[in-house]
Design an enzyme around this catalytic site. Structure first.
Site, short mmCIF file in Angstrom:
data_model
loop_
_atom_site.label_atom_id
_atom_site.label_comp_id
_atom_site.label_asym_id
_atom_site.label_seq_id
_atom_site.Cartn_x
_atom_site.Cartn_y
_atom_site.Cartn_z
N PHE A 68 0.68 -1.18 0.22
CA PHE A 68 0.13 -0.02 0.36
C PHE A 68 0.88 1.38 0.15
CE2 PHE A 68 0.11 1.83 4.60
CZ PHE A 68 0.65 0.43 5.25
N ALA A 193 9.57 -2.48 1.97
CA ALA A 193 8.54 -2.33 1.70
C ALA A 193 6.98 -2.39 2.14
CB ALA A 193 7.63 -4.52 0.86
N LYS A 194 6.20 -1.72 1.89
CA LYS A 194 5.14 -0.75 2.53
C LYS A 194 4.20 -1.99 2.30
CE LYS A 194 2.84 3.20 3.85
NZ LYS A 194 3.94 3.57 5.02
N THR A 195 3.92 -2.93 3.38
CA THR A 195 3.65 -4.62 3.16
C THR A 195 2.58 -4.90 4.53
OG1 THR A 195 2.92 -6.88 2.40
CG2 THR A 195 5.49 -5.83 3.45
N TYR A 199 2.91 -4.42 9.44
CA TYR A 199 2.11 -3.11 10.69
C TYR A 199 1.59 -4.28 11.14
CZ TYR A 199 3.64 0.54 7.17
OH TYR A 199 4.50 1.15 6.09
#
Lengths: 354, 354
Positions: A68, A193-195, A199
């Site tokens: 994202f 990585a924005k994954t 989170y």
């Protein structure tokens, strides 16, 4: 690629009190959707925002193959609407895609898609400075299967959420707690990585920090647990001996667009900037010797968020007397000034869509 | 807790050729659902299997707060149906829940739920040995929000998929490749939890192994990258000098139910078992000196999967001449014998539901 548009026939009422928006709680009237199947991205389109019908066996619900971005649409004083460095966000999304085995997409179409979404929802962009239409591009693996393999189909979508400041207290300095048990990321992992998984893995440490009375977690590296990496889901900066210092990108730190903008703007301001590996013990020594002048976190959602307190084990350190520092303050004003179109944009970062 | 039942009025045709089931590709007629909200799990129920209507802002689609299990329903020769150690799976799911900040649930209700699902779908349990009704309990964060905080609502569901062997080649020995660039998990991370992000992060290395001509990845620890942790999404065993050796649980290795069963059954067979930290270099030395007798991976999906070849950088090592070993073979027969109700179940692992 031509973007088809199906506009809503039942627009929702817009929020009347922009001071009570909160962050990411309500959604605008439309969304952008784009499908991947049979080896190609196809049918980019604007549709009414609404629920999606998904299989309980949809791959992303089991194996988290997802990436994202976080972006914002800013209301200009002249009524127009700005995006900020949208190409950079979508280029980063393509880099995240490579790590997560998700097919790359043409960045031009993504920028066109988000621009069309903002145009369709232009009345959802708040007028108050500090508020914005938060935009969330998301790509999810949509194969209906339980084998742990790359999905062959994906949905790329963007939703918009009119939002106030990320922290309810606005620019009030936050407190951060050094996490020395849980780890966010390690080299060779997915930290850059924005994954989703990064989170999900961070929530427990966040709860631990909250219970200890702190706002956010200060993450250390996963190998030695000695080097500073990020704060919460933001990048972190320190002013030490008049030098603005931030952890060097190492494969487990997210390459923040706001981080990059901050480095550039600091250089514009004549501030010396160093990207380097920062030992926690070096930071604490700088604080104890009075050399740590201020600290702030950066991110699209949090913008520039001053750090007023650092907790490590049973010790508490007040940074800059617990107040927002001068560099953070100038940086916030300059960055938001550019984003809202109030001051000159020397680097061509603004992308006006309305 | 009473489980409400709403059975389908439109049953789907069942697969006619069990040799062509594959793994996790088709789904049975029903699913179990159970909601969490306002601080409590409520309304456990059996419903027809079908798509779910979800918000594009549903938390799990962005931040991956999710945990799952893998279980199987086995057809007995007398027509009945067995589950295998279901309490252990749901107890592990509750441990995963703690790491991922998901609320614990009463294990008794989960076992009752999966038993009711299997009863409703008993005709979907294949009759061929080696095939089974694969069962996937899954818990997803369902809050509609974009803030990175624990969800306040969850959906616990279980779906069933009639499946053949996990590997298309059945018991043919697999080849594994030592991954020394990408990392699956690190201490302090989420490796010991069965959660989406661990699997998403592993896909790239899996593709790399496939491109190099191997079936699976041999994962090393995230700190030193010298100790053996897992293979693909299975635990790994080695017979060295007549001792069955497997990596010791260290916080980043999944505590496999099949791993635990294998250790117990080996002891029953009079085989010496050691759980210990295994250096890759020790393993390679054992192989080079002819002391590595055989190797196999264990998991619910893969059962006992012999390893015939090990690749490390530019070297290839044939284990046991590339053939399935004697211990793997006995273990497969004993374990599946118990699971399918063909032999005595000395540890009370079988839970017959039909």
């Amino acid at each position: 690629m031509a973007i088809q548009k199906t506009l809503t026939t039942a627009p929702k009422p817009k929020p009347t009190d922009e001071s009570k928006l909160g962050f990411g709680k309500i959604y605008s009237d439309h969304m952008f959707k784009w499908n991947y199947s049979e080896g190609a991205w196809h049918d980019p389109r604007i549709e009414p925002f609404g629920p999606m019908l998904v299989s309980p066996a949809m791959s992303v619900l089991h194996y988290g193959q997802e990436i994202f971005e976080g972006m914002k649409a800013y209301r200009r004083k002249d009524g127009g609407v700005n995006l900020f460095r949208p190409f950079n966000n979508f280029e980063r999304l393509n880099r995240s895609a490579e790590r997560m085995c998700i097919p790359n997409f043409p960045v031009e179409t993504a920028v066109e898609g988000i621009a069309e979404l903002v145009k369709a929802d232009k009345d959802w962009v708040p007028g108050t400075k500090g508020a914005s239409l938060y935009l969330r591009p998301n790509i999810i693996a949509t194969d209906e299967k339980l084998g742990v393999t790359t999905s062959q189909t994906y949905l790329f979508y963007i939703i918009g959420s009119p939002s106030g400041p990320y922290y309810a207290n606005g620019l009030a300095p936050t407190s951060i707690y050094v996490e020395d048990e849980y780890v966010r990321a390690v080299r060779g992992g997915t930290g850059a990585a924005k994954t989703a998984g990064n989170y999900a893995g961070s929530i427990l440490a966040g709860e631990k920090a909250h219970k200890a009375g702190y706002d956010q977690v200060l993450w250390l590296d996963g190998v030695e647990m000695r080097y500073i990496e990020e704060v919460g889901s933001s990048n972190i900066f320190f002013m030490i001996d008049d030098v603005l210092v931030t952890p060097k990108l190492n494969g487990s730190i997210l390459s923040g667009i706001t981080r990059d903008s901050t480095i550039q703007l600091a250089k514009d301001m004549g501030i010396k900037v160093e990207e380097k590996h920062i030992l926690l013990e070096e930071l604490i020594e700088a604080q104890e010797k009075g050399r740590l002048q201020e600290s702030f976190a950066t991110g699209t959602a949090a913008v520039i968020s001053p750090v007023g307190k650092l907790g490590y084990r049973d010790k508490e350190y007040l940074i800059n007397g617990g107040k927002m520092g001068e560099v953070a303050s100038r940086m916030y004003d300059t960055l938001t000034g550019i984003q809202y179109g109030e001051i000159e944009d020397p680097h061509g970062w603004v992308y006006q869509v309305v």
